[in-house]
Structures are given as C-alpha cells and as structure tokens.
Design an enzyme around this catalytic site. Structure first.
Site, mmCIF file in Angstrom:
data_model
loop_
_atom_site.group_PDB
_atom_site.id
_atom_site.type_symbol
_atom_site.label_atom_id
_atom_site.label_comp_id
_atom_site.label_asym_id
_atom_site.label_seq_id
_atom_site.Cartn_x
_atom_site.Cartn_y
_atom_site.Cartn_z
ATOM 1 N N ARG A 180 0.813 -1.042 -0.013
ATOM 2 C CA ARG A 180 -0.136 0.068 0.014
ATOM 3 C C ARG A 180 0.860 1.142 -0.035
ATOM 4 O O ARG A 180 0.702 2.210 -0.731
ATOM 5 C CB ARG A 180 -1.097 0.048 1.248
ATOM 6 C CG ARG A 180 -2.097 -1.217 1.262
ATOM 7 C CD ARG A 180 -2.695 -0.731 2.282
ATOM 8 N NE ARG A 180 -3.920 0.355 2.256
ATOM 9 C CZ ARG A 180 -4.423 0.553 3.401
ATOM 10 N NH1 ARG A 180 -4.493 -0.131 4.287
ATOM 11 N NH2 ARG A 180 -5.269 1.597 3.304
ATOM 12 N N CYS A 238 -1.025 5.654 9.284
ATOM 13 C CA CYS A 238 -1.310 4.319 8.901
ATOM 14 C C CYS A 238 -2.582 4.788 7.708
ATOM 15 O O CYS A 238 -2.823 5.877 7.144
ATOM 16 C CB CYS A 238 -1.973 3.346 9.764
ATOM 17 S SG CYS A 238 -3.209 4.009 10.740
#
Length: 290
Positions: A180, A238
């Site tokens: 990601r 995150c």
C-alpha cells in the site's frame, strides 16, 4: 509504566493476586479491516470478564473525507463510553484483540491521550491467552457503570500541514502494508501511494510469528534501522489512525516516543492539494531524477 502485560500476569490480576491492589478492567477490541463481525467473535469466546469495545462506533467518530475514515471521537463521547465499560478513576485497564493488538492499540493510545496512564496491552492478545491454556467465556458481560474522568492532549499529535513537511526535518513512518505504501494496491482509499517523505514501516514488523511484540532490544534495532535517532522528531500514520497506534506502542516499548497523525492517509489523500507519491522511495519512484 509498562505498555505490555503477559497472560500469566493478567491471570494473576484477575484472580486477585499481584501487589498493586488495583481493580483491573479488561476490554476486548475485536476488530479487523474488512471484518465487521467483531462482536459476534466476542460473544462466541472472550477472556472472562472482558467487555466488548466496538472500534467503529466507540473509538471513532463518523467517517468524513476531511477527517478520515476513523476520526477521533469527541472527548465527551469517549468518556461516556469509558464509563459504560465500567472504568473508574484509579483502575487499571488491559486491552486486547485477536490480531496482535493491531486494534487494541487504538484504545491504549486513546486512553493514554485522555490522561489515563494505567493502561496495558495483553501481549499476544487472545491467542496468547488461549496458548497459555486459560479459560474462555461466551456471551455478553454487564459491567456496573464507572466514574472515570478523562481529559485530552496527553499524547503528541500532528496534522496534515505538519505531515506535509515532516520528512524533511524528522522521521515520518507509514505503518501500512508495504504494497500500500508503494501504491501497488489500495483497497479502501481513493488514491494509492504515500505521503512524500514517509518511510515504510509496516506494523507487522513489530511482532513475532505468534503475535507477541518483539523484545525491546529488537524493536530498538528495528526503529533505528528505519531512521530513529535521539532528538529526531518522529511521527506515525497508517490508513485511518488505527494501526499507527500499534507502531507508537512498539516505539514506546523500545523506549522511544512518537506523535500520531490521527487522520492518516485516509484524510491526506482526500485533499487534491496533497501530493501522493508511489514507489519504494520516500519521495516517490522518480525522486532520483528530481
């Protein structure tokens, strides 16, 4: 105060042992990205006496693009939840989940930020409790209401404006999966990649194979390898501010400190004015040509 508590120490506390004389409130934060059935898992089996905490509704406000997918709830709402879980002033809290504390760390961080210092993570979570051979319970638990009074601002945080330049003066850690970070996949947010200047530091790297945290010395080595140095300001983000709290717990276990970017990438990538870069380099795959 120790961030982590092992299953034997928790069992001793719950059995009335230990030398603290402190009441212990046990909280089950069963949640994982893509799994909305945390309460069902809890009702099927949990540590006896544990109260279920719903991350999506009790540890976050409603999702909105300008604040991210899991914005921090208002203090009054969080205090109301904490009292509903049965927390009193002077209690100790132990939080756990069944995913290496990836979700429970959010509660740990929020209570610490609210000025409540006596909060631990059960190292290894429910899996470690099971492995120790300790009993499990099923069904709901009904605690008596608590009286805890919470505050705000006890833990350092940064916002999007600070995140934009953080990598130039300090260390900005991206706690998401490496793919990601590189922008190869993005399952939930509208843009793929990372904040310019961020260093990839997946939370899974904080754990042993059994879901327990690495030893403090191993965590120190990990974060120093990623660029942590005394006097270098460090911040973590995150996807939505949940697993970044796990990274902060790992840093604290290593003896380090870091700020949280609560809105994280889900807030950052919704603003067209915020650059998103791809690739393994902190400043993007074409950074070498700039």
């Amino acid at each position: 105060m120790d961030t982590l508590l092992n299953p034997a120490a928790l069992k001793d506390r719950l059995d009335g042992g230990g030398d603290t004389g402190q009441r212990t409130v046990l909280l089950d934060v069963r949640w994982a990205l893509g799994d909305p059935h945390g309460q069902d898992h809890y009702l099927r089996e949990h540590i006896p006496g544990a109260i279920f905490v719903d991350l999506a509704t009790e540890l976050a406000g409603p999702a909105e693009p300008r604040r991210g997918r899991h914005p921090l709830p208002p203090l009054e709402q969080f205090q109301e939840s904490a009292r509903r879980w049965g927390i009193n002033d002077g209690d100790a809290v132990v939080a756990y989940d069944d995913s290496g504390n990836m979700a429970a760390a959010r509660l740990w961080w929020m209570l610490r930020n609210a000025g409540f210092r006596q909060v631990h993570l059960l190292d290894g979570g429910l899996a470690a409790w099971r492995a120790a051979g300790f009993a499990l319970a099923a069904g709901p638990e009904q605690p008596a209401p608590g009286n805890v009074t919470l505050s705000d601002g006890a833990m350092p945080v940064i916002d999007a404006e600070q995140a934009a330049t953080w990598g130039r003066k300090g260390l900005l850690l991206d706690a998401r999966a490496a793919e990601r970070y590189r922008g190869e996949i993005e399952p939930v947010d509208p843009r793929a990649g990372h904040i310019p200047g961020a260093v990839s530091a997946p939370t899974t790297g904080n754990l042993q194979a059994d879901g327990r945290f690495l030893a403090p010395a191993e965590l120190r080595e990990r974060f120093e390898r990623l660029g942590y140095r005394p006097g270098v300001p460090t911040a973590v983000y995150c996807g939505s501010g949940v697993t970044a709290a796990h990274e902060i717990a790992a840093l604290e276990t290593a003896g380090f400190s870091a700020a949280l970017y609560p809105g994280s990438f889900s807030e950052w990538c919704h603003s067209a004015s915020n650059e998103v870069v791809t690739g393994a380099d902190p400043y993007g795959e074409d950074a070498a040509t700039r």
